[in-house]
Motif scaffolding. Structure first.
Motif, PDB file in Angstrom:
ATOM      1  N   THR A  24       0.961  -1.203  -0.090  1.00  0.00           N
ATOM      2  CA  THR A  24       0.031  -0.009  -0.041  1.00  0.00           C
ATOM      3  C   THR A  24       0.802   1.213  -0.081  1.00  0.00           C
ATOM      4  O   THR A  24       2.009   1.183   0.343  1.00  0.00           O
ATOM      5  CB  THR A  24      -0.898  -0.079   1.052  1.00  0.00           C
ATOM      6  OG1 THR A  24      -0.191  -0.069   2.142  1.00  0.00           O
ATOM      7  CG2 THR A  24      -1.841  -1.049   1.013  1.00  0.00           C
ATOM      8  N   GLY A  25       0.156   2.388  -0.503  1.00  0.00           N
ATOM      9  CA  GLY A  25       1.064   3.441  -0.537  1.00  0.00           C
ATOM     10  C   GLY A  25       0.056   4.566   0.021  1.00  0.00           C
ATOM     11  O   GLY A  25      -1.357   4.436   0.489  1.00  0.00           O
ATOM     12  N   ALA A  43       5.163   5.648  -1.217  1.00  0.00           N
ATOM     13  CA  ALA A  43       5.486   4.158  -1.209  1.00  0.00           C
ATOM     14  C   ALA A  43       6.633   3.299  -0.707  1.00  0.00           C
ATOM     15  O   ALA A  43       7.825   4.124  -0.618  1.00  0.00           O
ATOM     16  CB  ALA A  43       5.583   3.481  -2.817  1.00  0.00           C
ATOM     17  N   VAL A  47       8.295  -1.529  -2.902  1.00  0.00           N
ATOM     18  CA  VAL A  47       7.577  -1.177  -4.217  1.00  0.00           C
ATOM     19  C   VAL A  47       8.421  -0.138  -5.081  1.00  0.00           C
ATOM     20  O   VAL A  47       8.385  -0.299  -6.086  1.00  0.00           O
ATOM     21  CB  VAL A  47       6.318  -0.525  -3.964  1.00  0.00           C
ATOM     22  CG1 VAL A  47       5.521   0.154  -5.176  1.00  0.00           C
ATOM     23  CG2 VAL A  47       5.322  -1.520  -3.278  1.00  0.00           C
ATOM     24  N   ILE A  57       2.720   1.282 -13.023  1.00  0.00           N
ATOM     25  CA  ILE A  57       2.192   1.080 -11.965  1.00  0.00           C
ATOM     26  C   ILE A  57       0.734   1.032 -11.658  1.00  0.00           C
ATOM     27  O   ILE A  57      -0.022   1.762 -12.555  1.00  0.00           O
ATOM     28  CB  ILE A  57       2.563   2.181 -10.855  1.00  0.00           C
ATOM     29  CG1 ILE A  57       2.215   1.969  -9.197  1.00  0.00           C
ATOM     30  CG2 ILE A  57       1.818   3.328 -11.087  1.00  0.00           C
ATOM     31  CD1 ILE A  57       3.145   1.056  -8.510  1.00  0.00           C
ATOM     32  N   VAL A  59      -2.311   1.697  -9.266  1.00  0.00           N
ATOM     33  CA  VAL A  59      -2.925   2.231  -8.212  1.00  0.00           C
ATOM     34  C   VAL A  59      -4.452   1.948  -8.010  1.00  0.00           C
ATOM     35  O   VAL A  59      -5.306   2.402  -8.925  1.00  0.00           O
ATOM     36  CB  VAL A  59      -2.560   3.672  -8.245  1.00  0.00           C
ATOM     37  CG1 VAL A  59      -3.218   4.444  -6.718  1.00  0.00           C
ATOM     38  CG2 VAL A  59      -1.390   4.032  -8.381  1.00  0.00           C
ATOM     39  N   ASN A  98      -3.904   0.927  -2.758  1.00  0.00           N
ATOM     40  CA  ASN A  98      -3.236  -0.189  -3.043  1.00  0.00           C
ATOM     41  C   ASN A  98      -2.526  -0.310  -4.286  1.00  0.00           C
ATOM     42  O   ASN A  98      -2.874   0.627  -5.055  1.00  0.00           O
ATOM     43  CB  ASN A  98      -4.648  -1.380  -3.429  1.00  0.00           C
ATOM     44  CG  ASN A  98      -5.155  -1.870  -2.025  1.00  0.00           C
ATOM     45  OD1 ASN A  98      -4.777  -2.003  -1.081  1.00  0.00           O
ATOM     46  ND2 ASN A  98      -6.590  -1.777  -2.386  1.00  0.00           N
ATOM     47  N   LEU A  99      -1.368  -0.800  -4.315  1.00  0.00           N
ATOM     48  CA  LEU A  99      -0.227  -0.971  -5.300  1.00  0.00           C
ATOM     49  C   LEU A  99       0.142  -2.117  -6.011  1.00  0.00           C
ATOM     50  O   LEU A  99       0.247  -3.256  -5.002  1.00  0.00           O
ATOM     51  CB  LEU A  99       0.937  -0.222  -4.647  1.00  0.00           C
ATOM     52  CG  LEU A  99       0.765   1.524  -4.083  1.00  0.00           C
ATOM     53  CD1 LEU A  99       2.155   1.748  -3.616  1.00  0.00           C
ATOM     54  CD2 LEU A  99       0.204   2.252  -5.264  1.00  0.00           C
ATOM     55  N   GLU A 100       0.155  -2.228  -7.274  1.00  0.00           N
ATOM     56  CA  GLU A 100       0.611  -3.249  -7.813  1.00  0.00           C
ATOM     57  C   GLU A 100       1.891  -2.768  -8.895  1.00  0.00           C
ATOM     58  O   GLU A 100       1.627  -2.113  -9.645  1.00  0.00           O
ATOM     59  CB  GLU A 100      -0.391  -4.045  -8.696  1.00  0.00           C
ATOM     60  CG  GLU A 100       0.072  -5.205  -9.226  1.00  0.00           C
ATOM     61  CD  GLU A 100      -1.064  -5.778 -10.203  1.00  0.00           C
ATOM     62  OE1 GLU A 100      -0.750  -6.695 -11.045  1.00  0.00           O
ATOM     63  OE2 GLU A 100      -2.123  -5.392 -10.123  1.00  0.00           O
TER      64      GLU A 100
END
Length: 132
Positions: A24-25, A43, A47, A57, A59, A98-100
């Motif tokens: 997460t960020g 972040a 990440v 990225i 988000v 949420n970050l991927e």
């Protein structure tokens, strides 16, 4: 922020998003710029190691292009359509997201860890790039 998945054999026209959350960020700034909005996210190092300018990225599941980065944060530029059709338009400073990260970057990192010896003359000969 749901989209239909890519069909096997279909044309790839964007980023590869799996829908997994890596970490997460937090939203740390929101700044209008022209017809877009620049949003900056803090972040964690786990990440940030995968984030590069003009890279991908996700988000909150929205696939975006990184416009800039520093050691602990990154920026994206959000156009009006994205702001109106995703939940990013409702985000405020301090919100958790949420970050991927890019799966390709993770594969490259893993493959490079397992091949510590690097490229050698033997490797090049074995794979047809050099002749004895």
């Amino acid at each position: 922020n749901l989209e239909r998945p890519l069909s096997l054999g279909g044309e790839v026209g964007g980023h590869l998003v799996q829908g997994h959350i890596d970490d997460t960020g937090r939203v740390i700034s929101i700044k209008p710029e022209g017809e877009a909005v620049l949003m900056r996210f803090a972040a964690p190092p786990a990440v940030m190691r995968y984030i590069v300018p003009k890279g991908f990225i996700a988000v909150d599941g929205v696939s975006l292009t990184v416009t800039k980065r520093d050691n602990s944060s990154f920026w994206v530029s959000l156009v009006d359509y994205t702001l109106k059709h995703t939940n990013l338009g409702t985000r405020k400073i301090g919100d958790l997201v949420n970050l991927e990260v890019d799966i390709i970057a993770k594969y490259v990192e893993q493959f490079s860890r397992t091949r510590r010896q690097g490229i050698t003359a033997d490797f090049l000969q074995e794979h047809g790039f050099m002749v004895k």
